[in-house]
Scaffold this motif. Sequence first.
Motif, PDB file in Angstrom:
ATOM      1  N   PRO A 113      -5.448   8.073  -1.000  1.00 17.97           N
ATOM      2  CA  PRO A 113      -5.884   7.412   0.239  1.00 17.97           C
ATOM      3  C   PRO A 113      -6.998   6.391   0.004  1.00 17.97           C
ATOM      4  N   MET A 114      -7.886   6.657  -0.963  1.00 18.51           N
ATOM      5  CA  MET A 114      -8.974   5.715  -1.220  1.00 18.51           C
ATOM      6  C   MET A 114      -8.431   4.370  -1.694  1.00 18.51           C
ATOM      7  N   PHE A 155      -8.933  -2.938   3.167  1.00 17.08           N
ATOM      8  CA  PHE A 155     -10.212  -3.619   3.342  1.00 17.08           C
ATOM      9  C   PHE A 155     -10.230  -4.952   2.601  1.00 17.08           C
ATOM     10  N   THR A 192       0.822  -1.217   0.000  1.00 19.63           N
ATOM     11  CA  THR A 192       0.000   0.000   0.000  1.00 19.63           C
ATOM     12  C   THR A 192       0.851   1.260   0.000  1.00 19.63           C
ATOM     13  N   ARG A 238      -5.564   3.110  -0.861  1.00 19.11           N
ATOM     14  CA  ARG A 238      -5.001   2.482   0.343  1.00 19.11           C
ATOM     15  C   ARG A 238      -6.085   1.845   1.199  1.00 19.11           C
ATOM     16  N   TYR A 239      -7.174   2.567   1.412  1.00 27.35           N
ATOM     17  CA  TYR A 239      -8.254   2.049   2.252  1.00 27.35           C
ATOM     18  C   TYR A 239      -8.879   0.800   1.638  1.00 27.35           C
TER      19      TYR A 239
END
Length: 149
Positions: free
Chosen positions: A24-25, A32, A18, A27-28
């Motif tokens: 950031p999206m 998940f 990551t 990465r999230y």
Amino acid sequence: MISSAITILSAGAALFLTRYSRKPMTRYITVFLAISSVIYLERFVGIAPYGFVIYAFASILASVEPGNSLNLKVRHKTFFVAMGIVIVLLATAQFLEFQQYIPVYVLGLLYCSVLTYFLINDKKKKLRSRYGILLIWTATAIKWIATIF
């Protein structure tokens, strides 16, 4: 046992990858997807039977996320969406308990061959920010290919 080890190793490596993600999206969603790929191993809380549904939901998010990227080509975006659809269809088949009628090793071989083609021809490293997602899906494809044996 071996499939569990493959899943855990790929989830750990995806979390490590990551750092290449710029948004950031991305990465999230990678985090998940990595966590949802390991959920089916959990035995204490009782959510393991629904792990494939959570993994399918995370895969849909991961397949839609590259849609707003200006860096990726249409064929890359199509590849991500197609993989998300395949995972959701197989999760539905598992939920309805007729997965034995689907030859998943063919889908695994197709995924690995297309991914290999994209990685060989990716000279500008456009897929680099999504290596974590691709790694988790590759582990899933390897488990599908292992159903031959």
